[in-house]
Scaffold this active site. Structure first.
Site, PDB file in Angstrom:
ATOM      1  N   ASP A  37       0.826  -1.213   0.000  1.00  0.00           N
ATOM      2  CA  ASP A  37       0.000   0.000   0.000  1.00  0.00           C
ATOM      3  C   ASP A  37       0.863   1.267   0.000  1.00  0.00           C
ATOM      4  O   ASP A  37       1.963   1.270   0.548  1.00  0.00           O
ATOM      5  CB  ASP A  37      -0.921  -0.019   1.230  1.00  0.00           C
ATOM      6  CG  ASP A  37      -2.056   0.991   1.104  1.00  0.00           C
ATOM      7  OD1 ASP A  37      -2.388   1.384  -0.033  1.00  0.00           O
ATOM      8  OD2 ASP A  37      -2.606   1.388   2.146  1.00  0.00           O
ATOM      9  N   ASN A  95     -10.756  -2.696  -4.848  1.00  0.00           N
ATOM     10  CA  ASN A  95     -10.034  -1.785  -5.762  1.00  0.00           C
ATOM     11  C   ASN A  95     -10.687  -1.743  -7.145  1.00  0.00           C
ATOM     12  O   ASN A  95     -10.482  -0.793  -7.906  1.00  0.00           O
ATOM     13  CB  ASN A  95      -8.573  -2.219  -5.940  1.00  0.00           C
ATOM     14  CG  ASN A  95      -7.709  -2.087  -4.711  1.00  0.00           C
ATOM     15  OD1 ASN A  95      -6.771  -2.848  -4.521  1.00  0.00           O
ATOM     16  ND2 ASN A  95      -8.009  -1.115  -3.853  1.00  0.00           N
TER      17      ASN A  95
HETATM   18  C1  IPE Z   1      -5.206  -2.704   0.090  1.00  0.00           C
HETATM   19  O1  IPE Z   1      -4.920  -1.362  -0.124  1.00  0.00           O
HETATM   20  C2  IPE Z   1      -5.230  -3.435  -1.221  1.00  0.00           C
HETATM   21  C3  IPE Z   1      -3.938  -3.583  -1.884  1.00  0.00           C
HETATM   22  C4  IPE Z   1      -2.785  -3.181  -1.428  1.00  0.00           C
HETATM   23  C5  IPE Z   1      -3.983  -4.271  -3.144  1.00  0.00           C
HETATM   24  P1  IPE Z   1      -6.109  -0.282  -0.236  1.00  0.00           P
HETATM   25  O2  IPE Z   1      -5.472   1.019  -0.448  1.00  0.00           O
HETATM   26  O3  IPE Z   1      -7.092  -0.725  -1.249  1.00  0.00           O
HETATM   27  O4  IPE Z   1      -6.763  -0.408   1.197  1.00  0.00           O
HETATM   28  P2  IPE Z   1      -7.704   0.583   2.003  1.00  0.00           P
HETATM   29  O5  IPE Z   1      -8.804   1.019   1.055  1.00  0.00           O
HETATM   30  O6  IPE Z   1      -6.873   1.734   2.441  1.00  0.00           O
HETATM   31  O7  IPE Z   1      -8.201  -0.217   3.154  1.00  0.00           O
HETATM   32  C1  IPE Z   2      -1.730   0.182  -3.315  1.00  0.00           C
HETATM   33  O1  IPE Z   2      -1.512   1.534  -3.407  1.00  0.00           O
HETATM   34  C2  IPE Z   2      -1.862  -0.475  -4.661  1.00  0.00           C
HETATM   35  C3  IPE Z   2      -3.253  -0.795  -5.024  1.00  0.00           C
HETATM   36  C4  IPE Z   2      -4.252  -0.794  -4.191  1.00  0.00           C
HETATM   37  C5  IPE Z   2      -3.498  -1.154  -6.405  1.00  0.00           C
HETATM   38  P1  IPE Z   2      -2.707   2.573  -3.393  1.00  0.00           P
HETATM   39  O2  IPE Z   2      -3.122   2.827  -4.798  1.00  0.00           O
HETATM   40  O3  IPE Z   2      -3.802   2.143  -2.479  1.00  0.00           O
HETATM   41  O4  IPE Z   2      -1.955   3.830  -2.813  1.00  0.00           O
HETATM   42  P2  IPE Z   2      -2.515   4.884  -1.758  1.00  0.00           P
HETATM   43  O5  IPE Z   2      -3.021   4.128  -0.581  1.00  0.00           O
HETATM   44  O6  IPE Z   2      -3.590   5.649  -2.453  1.00  0.00           O
HETATM   45  O7  IPE Z   2      -1.311   5.726  -1.428  1.00  0.00           O
HETATM   46 MG    MG Z   3      -4.111   2.435  -0.488  1.00  0.00          MG
END
Ligand code: IPE
Ligand code: IPE
Ligand code: MG
Length: 231
Positions: free
Chosen positions: A18, A66
């Site tokens: 993340d 996602n």
């Molecule tokens: C969790 O990250 C999913 C992945 C890293 C693929 P998110 O960014 O989607 O999680 P939340 O929404 O902050 O819980």
């Molecule tokens: C995690 O990074 C990767 C995916 C969920 C695909 P994020 O896209 O959630 O990055 P932040 O949390 O917005 O920084």
């Molecule tokens: Mg994230």
């Protein structure tokens, strides 16, 4: 729930990758640049994990939740996944590793699904290192699907039959789950399998999560006492 052959090294490490979006934002770049940097780091970490004797590395790349992000962001992610598979899978397999995917691939566009399934089909069956990517993965969906499978096969519903019918059926449970990016939650990742995992949360945004950061998490794991309910 065992350790690898090397003392103190977890057999199965899982990473919630993340922080890509925030990494890009800090640099005034589009979110896609963060995902690109994250994908490169993912490749680096898979090599480091193999090198230090981890047997299974699972990375959370895309959750079922996602899938409700903008079409633009998703298309960018799908393009990166396809690029990753065409550029790196042969190298991974030539190095004796196996590729696995967990998740509901029917939720992905056909071309992404095809490239992913081809990579998995070419993987050796007796690999020393397994790199598992969670794509279109949701733990609740996995658990519900496993229940349907078990009942459909006429099996008794037990911890063993459910475990065996998860996407991860033939893999050991994760010993260590790492989440980068500062949030302290599991976000629907490996809820069943995490029962006795050690959890490790890092504020480092995923594209900055270096090999040394992984080493630090493993070192912390080796200092923990796992009791599994015993005294
Ligand atoms: C969790 O990250 C999913 C992945 C890293 C693929 P998110 O960014 O989607 O999680 P939340 O929404 O902050 O819980
Ligand atoms: C995690 O990074 C990767 C995916 C969920 C695909 P994020 O896209 O959630 O990055 P932040 O949390 O917005 O920084
Ligand atoms: Mg994230």
């Amino acid at each position: 729930m065992a350790e690898s052959g090397i003392k103190g090294i977890p057999r199965h490490v899982a990473i919630i990758m993340d922080g890509n979006g925030r990494w890009a934002k800090k640099r005034l770049l589009p979110r896609s640049a963060g995902h690109n940097a994250g994908m490169n780091r993912m490749i680096g970490l898979s090599e480091r994990a193999k090198q230090i004797g981890i047997k299974y590395l699972t990375v959370y790349a895309l959750s079922t939740e996602n899938l409700s992000r903008s079409q633009d962001e998703l298309e960018g992610l799908y393009a990166l996944i396809k690029k990753y598979f065409s550029k790196n899978v042969d190298r991974l397999i030539d190095g004796g590793a196996a590729l696995r995917i967990i998740g509901d691939l029917t939720l992905l566009p056909y071309d992404v699904r095809k490239v992913v399934e081809d990579g998995v089909a070419r993987s050796p069956k007796d690999a020393q290192f397994t790199f598992c990517i969670a794509l279109a993965y949701g733990a609740r969906r996995e658990i519900a699907e496993a229940c349907r499978e078990v009942v459909g096969k006429g099996l008794p519903v037990t911890e063993q039959t459910l475990s065996a019918n998860m996407y991860t059926g033939d893999m050991p449970d994760p010993d260590l789950i790492i989440r980068t990016g500062g949030e302290v939650r599991l976000s629907n990742f490996l809820l069943w399998q995490a029962a006795y995992a050690e959890l490790y949360f890092s504020d480092v945004l995923f594209p900055d999560f270096s090999d040394e950061c992984l080493d630090d998490a493993v070192a912390e794991f080796s200092r923990r006492t796992r009791r599994f309910g015993k005294v």
